[in-house]
Design an enzyme around this catalytic site. Structure first.
Site, PDB file in Angstrom:
ATOM      1  N   ASP A 280      -0.261   5.104  12.485  1.00 42.42           N
ATOM      2  CA  ASP A 280      -0.748   5.262  11.106  1.00 42.42           C
ATOM      3  C   ASP A 280      -2.238   5.579  11.016  1.00 42.42           C
ATOM      4  O   ASP A 280      -3.044   4.946  11.701  1.00 42.42           O
ATOM      5  CB  ASP A 280      -0.597   3.957  10.313  1.00 42.42           C
ATOM      6  CG  ASP A 280       0.743   3.306  10.444  1.00 42.42           C
ATOM      7  OD1 ASP A 280       1.589   3.812  11.180  1.00 42.42           O
ATOM      8  OD2 ASP A 280       0.926   2.273   9.790  1.00 42.42           O
TER       9      ASP A 280
ATOM     10  N   GLN B 206      -4.158   3.600  13.998  1.00 44.63           N
ATOM     11  CA  GLN B 206      -3.543   2.521  14.767  1.00 44.63           C
ATOM     12  C   GLN B 206      -3.489   2.974  16.213  1.00 44.63           C
ATOM     13  O   GLN B 206      -2.911   4.022  16.521  1.00 44.63           O
ATOM     14  CB  GLN B 206      -2.117   2.264  14.260  1.00 44.63           C
ATOM     15  CG  GLN B 206      -2.049   1.520  12.961  1.00 44.63           C
ATOM     16  CD  GLN B 206      -2.318   0.033  13.145  1.00 44.63           C
ATOM     17  OE1 GLN B 206      -1.465  -0.689  13.604  1.00 44.63           O
ATOM     18  NE2 GLN B 206      -3.511  -0.415  12.792  1.00 44.63           N
TER      19      GLN B 206
ATOM     20  N   SER C 230      -2.124  -2.067   9.895  1.00 43.93           N
ATOM     21  CA  SER C 230      -2.678  -1.053   8.997  1.00 43.93           C
ATOM     22  C   SER C 230      -3.359  -1.605   7.757  1.00 43.93           C
ATOM     23  O   SER C 230      -3.112  -2.733   7.340  1.00 43.93           O
ATOM     24  CB  SER C 230      -1.566  -0.103   8.568  1.00 43.93           C
ATOM     25  OG  SER C 230      -1.239   0.712   9.649  1.00 43.93           O
TER      26      SER C 230
ATOM     27  N   ARG D 198       2.484  -6.537   4.719  1.00 47.94           N
ATOM     28  CA  ARG D 198       1.334  -5.940   5.427  1.00 47.94           C
ATOM     29  C   ARG D 198       0.826  -4.667   4.742  1.00 47.94           C
ATOM     30  O   ARG D 198       1.371  -4.226   3.755  1.00 47.94           O
ATOM     31  CB  ARG D 198       1.719  -5.624   6.868  1.00 47.94           C
ATOM     32  CG  ARG D 198       2.956  -4.763   7.007  1.00 47.94           C
ATOM     33  CD  ARG D 198       3.265  -4.468   8.469  1.00 47.94           C
ATOM     34  NE  ARG D 198       4.500  -3.727   8.613  1.00 47.94           N
ATOM     35  CZ  ARG D 198       5.664  -4.261   8.932  1.00 47.94           C
ATOM     36  NH1 ARG D 198       5.759  -5.549   9.174  1.00 47.94           N
ATOM     37  NH2 ARG D 198       6.748  -3.506   9.015  1.00 47.94           N
ATOM     38  N   ASP D 199      -0.217  -4.093   5.341  1.00 49.30           N
ATOM     39  CA  ASP D 199      -0.798  -2.804   4.975  1.00 49.30           C
ATOM     40  C   ASP D 199      -1.528  -2.846   3.631  1.00 49.30           C
ATOM     41  O   ASP D 199      -1.183  -2.106   2.691  1.00 49.30           O
ATOM     42  CB  ASP D 199       0.281  -1.693   4.950  1.00 49.30           C
ATOM     43  CG  ASP D 199       1.130  -1.678   6.211  1.00 49.30           C
ATOM     44  OD1 ASP D 199       0.651  -2.195   7.238  1.00 49.30           O
ATOM     45  OD2 ASP D 199       2.261  -1.161   6.169  1.00 49.30           O
TER      46      ASP D 199
ATOM     47  N   GLU E 114       6.694   0.330   3.770  1.00 47.89           N
ATOM     48  CA  GLU E 114       5.440   0.225   4.506  1.00 47.89           C
ATOM     49  C   GLU E 114       4.371   1.070   3.802  1.00 47.89           C
ATOM     50  O   GLU E 114       4.671   2.021   3.092  1.00 47.89           O
ATOM     51  CB  GLU E 114       5.638   0.718   5.944  1.00 47.89           C
ATOM     52  CG  GLU E 114       6.638  -0.149   6.707  1.00 47.89           C
ATOM     53  CD  GLU E 114       6.597   0.063   8.213  1.00 47.89           C
ATOM     54  OE1 GLU E 114       6.466  -0.920   8.941  1.00 47.89           O
ATOM     55  OE2 GLU E 114       6.709   1.212   8.657  1.00 47.89           O
TER      56      GLU E 114
HETATM   57  C1  FRU Z   1       3.768   1.627   9.944  1.00 50.77           C
HETATM   58  C2  FRU Z   1       3.485   0.242  10.487  1.00 50.77           C
HETATM   59  C3  FRU Z   1       2.740  -0.609   9.471  1.00 50.77           C
HETATM   60  C4  FRU Z   1       2.031  -1.593  10.364  1.00 50.77           C
HETATM   61  C5  FRU Z   1       1.650  -0.728  11.531  1.00 50.77           C
HETATM   62  C6  FRU Z   1       1.592  -1.445  12.855  1.00 50.77           C
HETATM   63  O1  FRU Z   1       3.982   2.553  10.945  1.00 50.77           O
HETATM   64  O2  FRU Z   1       4.664  -0.409  10.901  1.00 50.77           O
HETATM   65  O3  FRU Z   1       3.546  -1.198   8.505  1.00 50.77           O
HETATM   66  O4  FRU Z   1       0.913  -2.172   9.753  1.00 50.77           O
HETATM   67  O5  FRU Z   1       2.614   0.292  11.584  1.00 50.77           O
HETATM   68  O6  FRU Z   1       1.147  -0.564  13.835  1.00 50.77           O
END
Ligand code: FRU
Length: 486
Positions: free
Chosen positions: A46, A62, A106, A165-166, A224
């Protein structure tokens, strides 16, 4: 495909020298790109923290250093002053606290003009591997030093699964509150967005509730990377739904969609004006991030991962994979997003190429299909014109199709190797960006886009086109540095 142990995937990078050998060998790969952001080693997935601040664009990804595998994640930092020339700045955020001991996941950037903040998910796991996601913040000082807040802003909400998350931070002028959107999963395994509210960026965050999106309650099992942007008087809700199949995406269960409508923060409701659309109709596009309302105040720029979760790509053998799309500028026209390469891409054009039947592995093509006739364009064919990556258009149904099943290196066959989309208008124009292991296609000035990884072998170096098609081509400057900065 190599099997990785948990120890290998979650190994902490202690010193840059540990990956120098990997970097040196990866650099020799025929699939390294020249104008796309890609990992120095290992996996990039990401995009994170995409923001314009004090004259500089910051864009993180990431990063898992050890190979093409999802393990301990770092934020790797790149920056640019023009959106097309990017330099490597090294690790942006390390997983080095209790709260992010098993990864800095993320998140987004937020600039108040003076200060730049990065909001991210701290992926904590205990000794039994039980996960607790924390929403965390750090400040990037002008000196380049990153200062993490000592404590997370908040932990997980007990009524949802561990998938929370995120963080995406949004400021709502009307209510004068900041909001954090989190991608989440309900206990009955539905994709959700959770909303937290505060009147201060760094303190006082409380749970406001779950985002209501009437009509879209059953779109996948996890959402996500959600975000809400305000573009040209409209709100747009973007997220990456998983664990479901959707129209136009063959067998894939990972998608990136958007809705145009109105966000009412007082009632935590997003009212869509129409159905969802995919941000991109290609095979490999996910976890999109916006830098919206930046620079002159109304520019909206999009980036995304060229890749998908749970998928595997041929460069895994070389211990790297993934890259980010070229940045796209967005407009809303007739209820849909129009996506074009940022105009700064034109500055990368070098010489106009004289096209015979050979195809450069790094170039831009401007294709005209006179009168919107049926056509076929096969990229990366063999010398005799056979096989290759096929782009075709059927005028009767206004449908365009891409097919990667005839390439030598086939991958992710299980999600399907062919994708089709009916267009609104006749297909008259295509703009195509090729860079060693990816192809991005913009149909009709951005009415629809297709992004895909492709790995042409040495003998796949030609192209064929039907006779009604005219093509202009340019070589493009190598604009993304590939230096060893850790
Ligand atoms: C999306 C994801 C996010 C997470 C990240 C971890 O690709 O799964 O939801 O924060 O990747 O690398």
């Amino acid at each position: 495909m190599r099997e990785w142990t948990r120890e290998e995937r979650y190994r902490v990078l202690k010193d840059a020298s540990e990956i120098r050998g990997l970097y040196d060998s990866i650099k020799k790969s025929r699939y390294r790109q020249t104008y796309h952001i890609q990992p120095i080693t290992g996996l990039s997935s990401d995009p994170n923290g995409f923001i314009y601040h004090k004259g500089t664009w910051h864009l993180y990804y990431q990063w898992c250093p050890w190979g093409a595998v999802h393990g301990l994640k770092y934020w790797y930092h790149t920056s640019s002053t023009d959106l097309v020339h990017w330099k490597n700045c090294g690790v942006g955020i390390y997983p080095d606290t209790f709260y992010d001991n098993k990864g800095v996941h993320s998140g987004s950037g937020f600039s108040d003009g003076d200060n730049l903040y990065l909001f991210y998910t701290g992926n904590h796991r205990d000794e039994n591997w039980v996960r607790t996601p924390y929403t965390c913040v750090a400040k990037l000082e002008d000196s380049g030093k990153l200062v993490k807040a000592p404590k997370p802003l908040f932990g997980p909400h007990k009524d949802y699964t561990e998938h929370q998350r995120d963080p995406k931070v949004v400021y709502d002028k009307e209510s004068q509150h900041y909001y954090i959107l989190l991608g989440a999963q309900s206990k009955d395994l539905k994709g959700k967005v959770l909303i937290y509210r505060s009147d201060n960026l760094l303190t006082g965050w409380t749970f406001a509730g779950e985002l209501k999106v009437p009509g879209f309650e059953n779109l996948g099992g996890m959402w996500e990377c959600p975000s809400i942007e305000h573009i040209a008087g409209k709100d747009i809700l973007v997220f990456s739904p998983q664990y479901t199949k959707l129209p136009h995406r063959n067998q894939s269960t990972n998608h990136n969609v958007y809705l145009i409508g109105r966000m009412d923060f007082a009632n935590l409701t997003f009212t869509a004006e129409g159905d969802f659309r995919h941000l991109d109709y290609g095979f490999d596009f996910y976890a999109a991030q916006f830098a919206a309302n930046v620079q002159e105040g109304d520019r909206a720029i999009l980036t995304a991962w060229i890749g998908l979760p749970d998928n595997h790509y041929p460069t895994e053998e070389e211990d790297w994979e993934g890259s980010l799309i070229i940045p796209r500028e967005l407009r809303i026209v007739d209820g849909r997003l129009i996506q074009k390469p940022v105009p700064e891409m034109i500055s990368l054009r070098q010489e106009e190429l004289v096209l015979t039947d050979k195809l450069s592995r790094s170039c831009e093509l401007a294709v005209e299909n006179k009168d919107g006739q049926d056509f076929r364009l096969n990229l990366f064919t063999k010398e005799n014109g056979s096989a290759g990556f096929q782009i075709s258009y059927d005028k009767a149904t206004k449908t365009c199709t891409i097919d990667r099943s005839q390439m030598d290196l086939r991958f992710n066959k299980a999600i399907g190797e062919c994708l089709s989309l009916p267009l609104e208008k006749n297909l008259e124009k295509l703009s195509i960006f090729i860079d060693h292991s990816s192809v991005e296609i913009f149909f009709n000035d951005g009415e629809a886009t297709f992004t895909t990884h492709l790995y042409p072998t040495e003998s796949e170096a030609y192209f064929t086109a039907s006779s009604n098609v005219t093509i202009k081509a340019w070589s493009l400057e190598k604009s993304v540095t590939d230096d060893f900065v850790v």
